[in-house]
Design a protein around this motif. Structure first.
Motif, mmCIF file in Angstrom:
data_model
loop_
_atom_site.group_PDB
_atom_site.id
_atom_site.type_symbol
_atom_site.label_atom_id
_atom_site.label_comp_id
_atom_site.label_asym_id
_atom_site.label_seq_id
_atom_site.Cartn_x
_atom_site.Cartn_y
_atom_site.Cartn_z
ATOM 1 N N PRO A 167 11.327 -15.746 16.387
ATOM 2 C CA PRO A 167 11.763 -14.732 17.341
ATOM 3 C C PRO A 167 11.572 -13.329 16.778
ATOM 4 C CG PRO A 167 13.639 -15.871 16.348
ATOM 5 C CD PRO A 167 12.424 -16.637 15.969
ATOM 6 N N LYS A 168 11.499 -12.369 17.682
ATOM 7 C CA LYS A 168 11.300 -10.986 17.276
ATOM 8 C C LYS A 168 12.457 -10.533 16.403
ATOM 9 C CE LYS A 168 10.463 -6.346 19.051
ATOM 10 N NZ LYS A 168 10.348 -5.490 20.260
ATOM 11 N N SER A 169 12.129 -9.798 15.356
ATOM 12 C CA SER A 169 13.143 -9.320 14.421
ATOM 13 C C SER A 169 12.640 -8.038 13.782
ATOM 14 C CB SER A 169 13.416 -10.375 13.340
ATOM 15 O OG SER A 169 12.244 -10.602 12.564
ATOM 16 N N PRO A 170 13.498 -7.335 13.037
ATOM 17 C CA PRO A 170 13.022 -6.149 12.317
ATOM 18 C C PRO A 170 11.950 -6.522 11.297
ATOM 19 C CG PRO A 170 15.424 -6.260 12.336
ATOM 20 C CD PRO A 170 14.928 -7.583 12.832
ATOM 21 N N LEU A 171 11.222 -5.559 10.851
ATOM 22 C CA LEU A 171 10.251 -5.770 9.783
ATOM 23 C C LEU A 171 11.001 -6.026 8.482
ATOM 24 C CD1 LEU A 171 7.286 -5.669 8.783
ATOM 25 C CD2 LEU A 171 7.608 -3.212 8.412
ATOM 26 N N PHE A 172 10.590 -7.062 7.755
ATOM 27 C CA PHE A 172 11.217 -7.395 6.479
ATOM 28 C C PHE A 172 10.299 -6.974 5.340
ATOM 29 C CE2 PHE A 172 13.380 -11.134 8.784
ATOM 30 C CZ PHE A 172 14.468 -10.337 9.104
ATOM 31 N N LYS A 173 10.865 -6.271 4.351
ATOM 32 C CA LYS A 173 10.136 -5.915 3.131
ATOM 33 C C LYS A 173 10.893 -6.472 1.941
ATOM 34 C CE LYS A 173 7.759 -1.736 4.732
ATOM 35 N NZ LYS A 173 7.488 -0.310 4.448
ATOM 36 N N VAL A 174 10.138 -6.956 0.950
ATOM 37 C CA VAL A 174 10.736 -7.671 -0.173
ATOM 38 C C VAL A 174 10.317 -7.006 -1.485
ATOM 39 C CG1 VAL A 174 10.993 -9.914 -1.295
ATOM 40 C CG2 VAL A 174 10.557 -9.796 1.172
ATOM 41 N N LEU A 175 11.273 -6.901 -2.395
ATOM 42 C CA LEU A 175 11.010 -6.374 -3.733
ATOM 43 C C LEU A 175 11.182 -7.500 -4.741
ATOM 44 C CD1 LEU A 175 10.392 -3.925 -5.546
ATOM 45 C CD2 LEU A 175 12.863 -3.505 -5.657
ATOM 46 N N LEU A 176 10.122 -7.825 -5.463
ATOM 47 C CA LEU A 176 10.171 -8.875 -6.477
ATOM 48 C C LEU A 176 10.698 -8.319 -7.798
ATOM 49 C CD1 LEU A 176 6.704 -10.633 -5.946
ATOM 50 C CD2 LEU A 176 8.840 -11.004 -4.713
ATOM 51 N N PHE A 177 11.487 -9.135 -8.477
ATOM 52 C CA PHE A 177 11.981 -8.808 -9.823
ATOM 53 C C PHE A 177 11.625 -9.947 -10.761
ATOM 54 C CE2 PHE A 177 14.455 -5.624 -7.767
ATOM 55 C CZ PHE A 177 14.893 -4.741 -8.743
ATOM 56 N N LYS A 178 11.317 -9.598 -11.989
ATOM 57 C CA LYS A 178 11.069 -10.599 -13.023
ATOM 58 C C LYS A 178 11.798 -10.164 -14.288
ATOM 59 C CE LYS A 178 7.403 -13.236 -15.290
ATOM 60 N NZ LYS A 178 7.918 -14.522 -14.783
ATOM 61 N N LYS A 179 12.778 -10.959 -14.699
ATOM 62 C CA LYS A 179 13.578 -10.675 -15.893
ATOM 63 C C LYS A 179 14.167 -9.266 -15.833
ATOM 64 C CE LYS A 179 10.971 -13.856 -18.823
ATOM 65 N NZ LYS A 179 10.127 -14.028 -20.049
ATOM 66 N N GLY A 180 14.667 -8.894 -14.674
ATOM 67 C CA GLY A 180 15.324 -7.604 -14.511
ATOM 68 C C GLY A 180 14.395 -6.441 -14.250
ATOM 69 N N SER A 181 13.083 -6.687 -14.223
ATOM 70 C CA SER A 181 12.102 -5.620 -14.021
ATOM 71 C C SER A 181 11.565 -5.662 -12.597
ATOM 72 C CB SER A 181 10.938 -5.761 -15.014
ATOM 73 O OG SER A 181 11.389 -5.673 -16.343
ATOM 74 N N PRO A 182 11.625 -4.554 -11.863
ATOM 75 C CA PRO A 182 11.107 -4.543 -10.497
ATOM 76 C C PRO A 182 9.587 -4.407 -10.459
ATOM 77 C CG PRO A 182 11.979 -2.398 -11.050
ATOM 78 C CD PRO A 182 12.260 -3.288 -12.228
ATOM 79 N N LEU A 183 8.999 -4.831 -9.356
ATOM 80 C CA LEU A 183 7.562 -4.688 -9.131
ATOM 81 C C LEU A 183 7.294 -3.266 -8.654
ATOM 82 C CD1 LEU A 183 4.930 -6.424 -9.102
ATOM 83 C CD2 LEU A 183 5.318 -6.708 -6.639
ATOM 84 N N VAL A 184 6.341 -2.596 -9.292
ATOM 85 C CA VAL A 184 6.052 -1.200 -8.954
ATOM 86 C C VAL A 184 4.550 -0.956 -8.928
ATOM 87 C CG1 VAL A 184 8.206 -0.408 -10.026
ATOM 88 C CG2 VAL A 184 6.095 -0.349 -11.354
ATOM 89 N N SER A 185 4.185 0.165 -8.334
ATOM 90 C CA SER A 185 2.822 0.686 -8.402
ATOM 91 C C SER A 185 2.903 2.108 -8.920
ATOM 92 C CB SER A 185 2.149 0.661 -7.020
ATOM 93 O OG SER A 185 2.844 1.525 -6.124
ATOM 94 N N SER A 186 1.767 2.674 -9.281
ATOM 95 C CA SER A 186 1.741 4.047 -9.785
ATOM 96 C C SER A 186 0.466 4.724 -9.317
ATOM 97 C CB SER A 186 1.806 4.049 -11.321
ATOM 98 O OG SER A 186 1.742 5.370 -11.824
ATOM 99 N N SER A 187 0.589 5.993 -8.991
ATOM 100 C CA SER A 187 -0.581 6.753 -8.547
ATOM 101 C C SER A 187 -0.368 8.229 -8.815
ATOM 102 C CB SER A 187 -0.834 6.532 -7.047
ATOM 103 O OG SER A 187 0.262 7.007 -6.289
ATOM 104 N N ALA A 188 -1.465 8.954 -8.901
ATOM 105 C CA ALA A 188 -1.436 10.413 -9.049
ATOM 106 C C ALA A 188 -1.928 11.036 -7.755
ATOM 107 C CB ALA A 188 -2.307 10.848 -10.226
ATOM 108 N N ARG A 189 -1.328 12.155 -7.368
ATOM 109 C CA ARG A 189 -1.643 12.762 -6.083
ATOM 110 C C ARG A 189 -2.803 13.745 -6.151
ATOM 111 N NH1 ARG A 189 4.755 13.840 -4.645
ATOM 112 N NH2 ARG A 189 5.328 11.633 -4.493
#
Length: 405
Positions: free
Chosen positions: A49-71
């Motif tokens: 059924p229709k629902s809000p958009l779900f976004k998930v953040l993965l963690f491994k051993k207390g460390s979050p998943l991240v990206s990095s970029s320069a503008r």
């Protein structure tokens, strides 16, 4: 240099953990009910059924998943949390035999301006997961390293750091609350991971996330215009900071300040004035979330008697020397250096780099100053700089913490 923070590092979480109406699609209960059919969905099933958009953040051993970029060319890199969609999360982990259930997810909340619900999940799988994430220039980075790399002027990234700190605290709490402290049986997550309950039908004890309050205080000698700073054995050379300690059962905050000051340094404290507080989710995993409660404490005695089991040393420092310590430490340069290291990790340059935070990555140039204090990521910095650059208030709560270095 002036550092103006609207909230301490790890505070100011932009996600709302609750909504006014439980029937709101973004609320904990509604979002959790919407999550279940999404997890059961297969290509053969009808769409959920229709629902809000779900976004998930993965963690491994207390460390979050991240990206990095320069503008831009030559710009300092900036990290961001590596949110992935629920379908992407299912597909990614499904490749390695991980069957997601509703108890895998911890509800983080929603933003007022978005039709999105944010979740966190702890992944313990190895194998091809890390290389696959690396191919997307995503990586798991220690939260303390992200703290060091955060640009305090960037309100969005400060919010990302607060979200990551909140999520890590909840996930670490789940790890240390597997069993009921009352009867010893296993616990099961409830309320989308925001609480747990004992599985024993005769017990059914409800367990809420653990919070470990700590008092941190700058002891001040009014008469001689000095502040008391201490050194712990684990500190890097030349670093001094405030006294601190855990609150004991049956003790008020003010009593804890006076007791800790006396136990560690032999200094008797009279007046105790509240400054501000800071969540601190980067301690040991056995203490999922410390809450640092900051005070100014005014000394009644001046003779120091250091407890060597608690501190390496403690000394009185005059206001001018403390100002020099604040001026010398190149906190902004240290932040840029840390940001570049996180960017290298995300780009695959240093996948196994040990992120050593013991020296707080304070950059040094030229002649070494006799001392330095923790950077603006720590409440100790704001206690010290508030006293060094202006007289702190007495007898009333502190209204803010603008640091001028």
């Amino acid at each position: 240099m002036a550092i103006n923070l609207s909230s301490h590092v790890f505070a100011g979480n932009p996600l709302r953990p609750k909504t006014p109406k439980p029937s709101d699609p973004l609320s904990l209960s509604s979002a959790f009910e919407s999550l279940k059919p999404h997890l059961l969905q297969t290509p053969e099933n009808h769409p959920p059924p229709k629902s809000p958009l779900f976004k998930v953040l993965l963690f491994k051993k207390g460390s979050p998943l991240v990206s990095s970029s320069a503008r831009g060319d030559g710009a300092v890199p900036s990290w961001n949390l590596g949110w992935i969609s629920l379908s992407d999360c299912k597909g990614l982990l499904g490749k390695y035999g991980v069957q997601l259930t509703e108890t895998s997810f911890v509800y983080l909340g929603s933003r007022a301006e978005e039709d999105v619900v944010y979740w966190a999940i702890d992944v313990s799988v190895d194998g091809g997961l890390i290389p696959e994430l690396s191919s997307r220039q995503l990586c798991f980075v220690e939260l303390r390293a992200l703290m060091m790399a955060t640009d305090w002027a960037d309100s969005y990234v400060m919010g990302e750091l607060a979200i990551a700190g909140h999520a890590r605290a909840l996930l670490d709490w789940h790890k240390v609350s597997i069993f009921c402290g009352h009867c010893g049986d296993k616990t099961v997550p409830k309320e989308a991971g925001r609480m747990k309950q004992c599985s024993n039908e005769l017990c059914k004890k409800t367990i809420y996330p653990r919070l470990d309050p700590v008092v941190i205080m700058l002891v001040i000698d009014r008469e001689n215009d000095r502040a008391l700073l201490g050194r712990q054995p684990r500190f890097p050379p030349r670093m001094w900071s405030c006294l601190a300690g855990f609150i004991e059962p049956g003790e008020s905050l003010e009593e804890a300040v006076r007791r800790e000051a006396y136990e560690e340094t032999g200094i008797e404290v009279g007046e105790v004035v509240y400054h501000s507080s800071q969540p601190w989710p980067v301690g040991p995993s056995s203490l999922p979330c410390q809450l640092m409660v900051g005070f100014f404490a005014y000394a009644k005695s001046l003779d120091i008697n250091v407890d060597k089991e608690e501190l390496e040393d403690a000394q009185w420092h005059n206001r001018e020397d403390v100002r020099k310590a604040l001026m010398f430490a190149e906190y902004k340069k240290a932040q840029r250096t840390a940001a570049a290291k996180v960017d290298q990790i995300c780009k695959g340059g240093k996948k196994r780099q040990r992120q050593n935070s013991s020296a707080h990555n304070v950059a040094k140039s030229g002649k070494l100053a006799p001392m330095f204090v923790p950077g603006p990521f720590a409440i100790a910095h704001h206690l010290i700089s508030s006293w060094a650059n202006q007289d702190p208030p007495t007898g009333r709560p502190h209204s803010g913490f603008i640091s001028k270095l």
